[in-house]
Design a protein around this motif. Structure first.
Motif, PDB file in Angstrom:
ATOM      1  N   THR A   1       0.490  -1.166   0.061  1.00  0.00           N
ATOM      2  CA  THR A   1      -0.159   0.164   0.109  1.00  0.00           C
ATOM      3  C   THR A   1       0.455   1.163   0.186  1.00  0.00           C
ATOM      4  O   THR A   1       1.962   1.533   0.864  1.00  0.00           O
ATOM      5  CB  THR A   1      -0.858   0.156   1.710  1.00  0.00           C
ATOM      6  OG1 THR A   1      -2.211   1.251   1.430  1.00  0.00           O
ATOM      7  CG2 THR A   1      -0.018   0.585   2.389  1.00  0.00           C
ATOM      8  N   ASP A   2       0.170   2.530  -0.898  1.00  0.00           N
ATOM      9  CA  ASP A   2       0.784   3.115  -0.460  1.00  0.00           C
ATOM     10  C   ASP A   2       0.137   4.816   0.263  1.00  0.00           C
ATOM     11  O   ASP A   2       0.456   5.813   0.489  1.00  0.00           O
ATOM     12  CB  ASP A   2       0.512   3.816  -2.157  1.00  0.00           C
ATOM     13  CG  ASP A   2       0.174   4.583  -2.708  1.00  0.00           C
ATOM     14  OD1 ASP A   2      -1.241   4.465  -1.429  1.00  0.00           O
ATOM     15  OD2 ASP A   2      -0.557   4.994  -3.378  1.00  0.00           O
ATOM     16  N   GLY A   3      -0.592   3.564   1.314  1.00  0.00           N
ATOM     17  CA  GLY A   3      -0.822   4.781   2.142  1.00  0.00           C
ATOM     18  C   GLY A   3      -2.804   5.237   2.004  1.00  0.00           C
ATOM     19  O   GLY A   3      -3.331   5.135   2.815  1.00  0.00           O
ATOM     20  N   THR A   4      -3.087   5.242   0.575  1.00  0.00           N
ATOM     21  CA  THR A   4      -4.543   4.927  -0.083  1.00  0.00           C
ATOM     22  C   THR A   4      -5.442   3.956  -0.830  1.00  0.00           C
ATOM     23  O   THR A   4      -5.759   3.681  -0.596  1.00  0.00           O
ATOM     24  CB  THR A   4      -4.211   6.092  -1.082  1.00  0.00           C
ATOM     25  OG1 THR A   4      -3.653   7.382  -0.085  1.00  0.00           O
ATOM     26  CG2 THR A   4      -5.991   6.968  -1.510  1.00  0.00           C
ATOM     27  N   THR A   5      -4.275   3.296  -1.619  1.00  0.00           N
ATOM     28  CA  THR A   5      -4.552   2.448  -2.324  1.00  0.00           C
ATOM     29  C   THR A   5      -3.702   1.186  -1.652  1.00  0.00           C
ATOM     30  O   THR A   5      -2.739   0.478  -1.006  1.00  0.00           O
ATOM     31  CB  THR A   5      -4.404   2.441  -3.848  1.00  0.00           C
ATOM     32  OG1 THR A   5      -4.774   3.625  -4.131  1.00  0.00           O
ATOM     33  CG2 THR A   5      -4.844   1.337  -4.819  1.00  0.00           C
TER      34      THR A   5
END
Length: 343
Positions: free
Chosen positions: A47-51
């Motif tokens: 994850t990139d923190g959002t997706t």
């Protein structure tokens, strides 16, 4: 296990590759964790923190190229994605070993639950469990309804002589793991060879189709079929036979190998076969052979695990009991074939 840098996945290298191949896809620093439960290929949640995405790669260390072919997995989910068969959305395939040390592919993260045991299913209640398992059959019918040529999979396997090749393959696998006498295993192998059925028209075959290889959503519907590493073109009834095997009570308390059959509301194996036959229109009169073959195949797989355990090559909870399960699977296979003969 560190989420910053799980073994086998260099996140800086992965981020660089994604930025080059899919600019704008990633919006922040990547973190990852290894998803437990896979039998061979490694699966990571990234994850990139959002997706969130999922990355699949072969196991660490030496592997046979055909045994963990990322290109095949990516190809089959890409081909099936536009159909009614639920699969994750593919993002990209990377065949360049220099990025993370092995080929890999990226797909969307699908939120859902893989139910591995009857105890995990039990909280759903009888009605929801029945709906989920029946949905497993219906989704298998959808998979076997796909025209391989129409989705670009006409050359995905060699369906001619499929069952004979499968039987020989697993016989060789057994020979490679022989380290003790196993009563009945050669008898089962020989009996399967004598009773080889005539296969129906070839379809895309999953190869390991069971409840814990799909993700079930909160609405009890199947959101995605996972783990396509054994998929090919072949006899669709091999998938049904395996599903029947995994829908049979093992009656082995505290076993490291379990089925979901004991959950309240779980349809009987015969009901699943009837549902598959009614919805697919296929002749399932030889289903006992396919189920016996599934018992044989799992016996061989378990014996291989036991053999590696005796050599000190496999460690972990439950592996010390695998060896005692093999005769149980052999006996189920022999009994199933005998029932077919008597029937």
């Amino acid at each position: 296990m560190s989420s910053d840098q799980p073994p086998g996945l260099d996140l800086d290298q992965l981020r660089g590759h994604l930025d080059r191949e899919r600019p704008g896809l990633v919006g922040g620093p990547l973190t990852a964790r290894l998803i437990e439960g896979g039998r061979s290929n490694l699966t990571y949640s990234v994850t990139d923190g959002t997706t969130r995405w999922v990355v699949r790669r072969p196991p660490l260390g030496h592997v046979l190229a055909t045994a963990h072919d990322m290109k095949r997995e990516h190809r089959v989910i890409s081909a099936l994605h536009p159909t009614d068969v639920p699969v994750p959305t593919p993002v990209l395939l990377c065949e360049d070993d220099s990025v993370i040390g092995a080929p890999f592919y990226v797909m969307e993260f699908v939120d859902g639950t893989p139910y591995r045991t009857a105890d995990e299913l039990a909280p759903l209640g009888a009605e929801r469990t029945r709906a989920a398992v029946n949905g497993l059959v219906d989704t298998l019918v959808d998979l076997h309804s796909v025209d391989p040529a129409a989705v670009g999979l006409g050359d995905f396997g060699r369906p001619d002589g499929f069952l004979d090749r499968q039987l020989r393959r697993w016989g060789k696998q057994l020979d490679a793991s022989r380290n003790r006498d196993l009563a009945g295993i050669d008898e089962l192998h020989a009996a399967l060879g004598r009773k080889l059925p005539v296969s129906p028209a070839a379809t895309v075959v999953h190869g390991d189709y069971r409840l814990d290889n799909v993700l079930i959503g909160p609405d009890d519907k199947i959101k995605a079929i996972l783990d396509w590493e054994m998929s090919t073109l072949g006899d669709p009834l091999t998938d049904l036979g395996l599903l029947v095997m995994y829908s049979t009570r093992l009656e082995l308390p505290n076993s490291p190998i379990s089925t979901t059959a004991g959950a309240p509301g779980h349809p009987a194996a015969a009901e699943l076969v009837e549902r598959y036959a009614a919805r697919s229109g296929r002749d399932v009169s030889a289903v006992d052979w396919y189920t016996a073959f599934a018992w044989f195949k799992l016996a061989v797989i378990l014996e291989g695990i036991h053999y590696r355990y005796t050599l000190g090559q496999t460690v972990g909870a439950g592996f010390d009991r695998i060896g005692e399960l093999v005769p149980v699977f052999i006996e189920h296979g022999l009994t199933t074939l005998q029932e077919r003969k008597e029937g």
